[in-house]
Design a protein around this motif. Structure first.
Motif, PDB file in Angstrom:
ATOM      1  N   UNK A 136       0.817  -1.212   0.000  1.00 32.67           N
ATOM      2  CA  UNK A 136       0.000   0.000   0.000  1.00 32.67           C
ATOM      3  C   UNK A 136       0.854   1.267   0.000  1.00 32.67           C
ATOM      4  N   UNK A 137       1.977   1.211   0.691  1.00 34.52           N
ATOM      5  CA  UNK A 137       2.836   2.396   0.769  1.00 34.52           C
ATOM      6  C   UNK A 137       3.720   2.554  -0.458  1.00 34.52           C
ATOM      7  N   UNK A 138       3.853   1.480  -1.260  1.00 29.74           N
ATOM      8  CA  UNK A 138       4.606   1.598  -2.506  1.00 29.74           C
ATOM      9  C   UNK A 138       6.103   1.571  -2.296  1.00 29.74           C
ATOM     10  N   UNK A 139       6.680   0.380  -2.204  1.00 31.31           N
ATOM     11  CA  UNK A 139       8.113   0.251  -1.929  1.00 31.31           C
ATOM     12  C   UNK A 139       8.965   0.297  -3.188  1.00 31.31           C
ATOM     13  N   UNK A 169       7.840   7.202 -13.301  1.00 27.02           N
ATOM     14  CA  UNK A 169       8.425   7.068 -11.969  1.00 27.02           C
ATOM     15  C   UNK A 169       7.364   6.864 -10.885  1.00 27.02           C
ATOM     16  N   UNK A 170       6.113   6.661 -11.292  1.00 20.64           N
ATOM     17  CA  UNK A 170       5.053   6.490 -10.307  1.00 20.64           C
ATOM     18  C   UNK A 170       4.371   5.125 -10.387  1.00 20.64           C
ATOM     19  N   UNK A 211      10.827  -6.224  -4.946  1.00 26.64           N
ATOM     20  CA  UNK A 211      11.674  -6.763  -6.026  1.00 26.64           C
ATOM     21  C   UNK A 211      13.144  -6.422  -5.835  1.00 26.64           C
ATOM     22  N   UNK A 212      13.430  -5.364  -5.075  1.00 27.07           N
ATOM     23  CA  UNK A 212      14.813  -5.007  -4.790  1.00 27.07           C
ATOM     24  C   UNK A 212      15.555  -6.186  -4.160  1.00 27.07           C
ATOM     25  N   UNK A 213      14.836  -6.998  -3.427  1.00 25.34           N
ATOM     26  CA  UNK A 213      15.424  -8.159  -2.751  1.00 25.34           C
ATOM     27  C   UNK A 213      15.095  -9.464  -3.468  1.00 25.34           C
TER      28      UNK A 213
END
Length: 334
Positions: A22-25, A83-84, A328-330
């Motif tokens: 919800x916060x958008x990581x 970018x959103x 996805x960064x991880x």
């Protein structure tokens, strides 16, 4: 259970994932890569290219649609600059017939697009892919293994329960060879295993037809190139690379009557393509190319000829996919 799988379970059941989502990581593009959908049980071909069961694929599409904006190639330019947004692209490699018979109807039911990357020589010549042929020769053999030989060096056991390990060992060997040595390896295995070379359509029709591809395209699916013969491009001369990427594009355009702008690298690891490959793609008129080394494309940080993809395998649990779509960064790392 590995550390990432444990973390995925925690995210899945604790409610933290919902908060993070919800916060958008993250912002950017995740590209998932499939090969086959269905059940490999009973097949003597390479089990490693079955990416998901029917039920798992159906569930994965539902989770993707809830978490991301699933796009096609026409939206790629916008997505890579936005970018959103959180975007996902579904890709299939090679051109297996189950892509049409199984995956395509499920995609239509979910009203989601996908990109089918085709090896044109497979559709035209119907020949068995080298990875499937190696698996078939090992699984069909009555011999207990390979004796000491110039290819593997030490003996290679493939009597049960070692056949899958032997297949994996030989596929790794194949991928490392100069391309001109790969056909002699297949001939050696045909004789040493006693299986001979694999017949065309040994388990029924393996590849889609061009009529199937056109039907999928008319229904909103996208198509992309994946070479003519599925070599590891970095093992080829510049002239051979140019042929594989340009002739693939020309063949597809002649069948579909429209420009082909995207490409996926066979095998796709960082050592499977090079600057020569990318130059050949640019000269041929491609705009994007997908690699296969994990990761995701962060918004505004894009190499158009090295768009990363995440491999989908039967080991991708619902919890792991949810974690991938949340962090996805991880979880997109290989």
């Amino acid at each position: 259970m590995g550390k990432k799988d444990l973390l995925a379970q925690v995210l899945h059941y604790s409610g933290v994932r919902s908060v993070l989502h919800a916060t958008g990581t993250w912002r950017g593009l995740i590209v998932l890569n499939y090969h086959r959908v269905g059940d490999p049980a009973g097949s003597r071909l390479d089990h490693g290219v079955w990416s998901a069961s029917v039920a798992a694929f159906d569930d994965q599409l539902s989770r993707l649609a809830r978490s991301c904006d699933v796009i096609g190639l026409k939206d790629l330019d916008r997505a890579l600059l936005d970018r959103r947004g959180r975007y996902a692209l579904i890709t299939f490699d090679d051109g297996y017939r189950d892509n049409y018979e199984i995956a395509f109807p499920i995609l239509r039911r979910h009203r989601l697009p996908a990109v089918f990357c085709l090896t044109t020589g497979f559709l035209d010549d119907r020949r068995v892919a080298w990875w499937d042929e190696i698996a078939w020769m090992i699984r069909s053999s009555r011999a207990p293994g390979l004796p000491e030989n110039p290819w593997t060096g030490s003996p290679l056991e493939f009597d049960e329960p070692h056949r899958q390990t032997a297949v994996a060992t030989l596929l790794t060997l194949f991928k490392r060879l100069p391309w001109e040595e790969t056909e002699p390896l297949l001939d050696f295995l045909a004789e040493a295993t006693g299986s001979g070379r694999c017949p065309i359509d040994v388990e029924g029709p393996t590849w889609m037809t061009w009529e199937m591809v056109r039907e999928m395209r008319q229904a909103g699916m996208d198509v992309a190139g994946h070479t003519v013969t599925h070599p590891i491009l970095a093992r080829l001369s510049p002239e051979e690379q140019a042929f594989e990427v340009a002739q693939c594009k020309a063949r597809m355009e002649s069948e579909l009557g429209e420009p082909i702008e995207a490409f996926s690298y066979p095998v796709g690891a960082p050592d499977c393509f090079d600057a020569v490959t990318q130059h050949c793609l640019e000269r041929a008129g491609y705009r994007w190319a997908f690699s296969f080394s994990g990761g995701y494309a962060a918004a505004g940080q894009v190499e158009p000829f090295n768009l990363p993809r995440v491999a989908v395998s039967p080991a991708l649990s619902a919890a792991r996919l949810d974690a991938l779509l949340t962090l996805p960064q991880l979880f997109a790392r290989r």
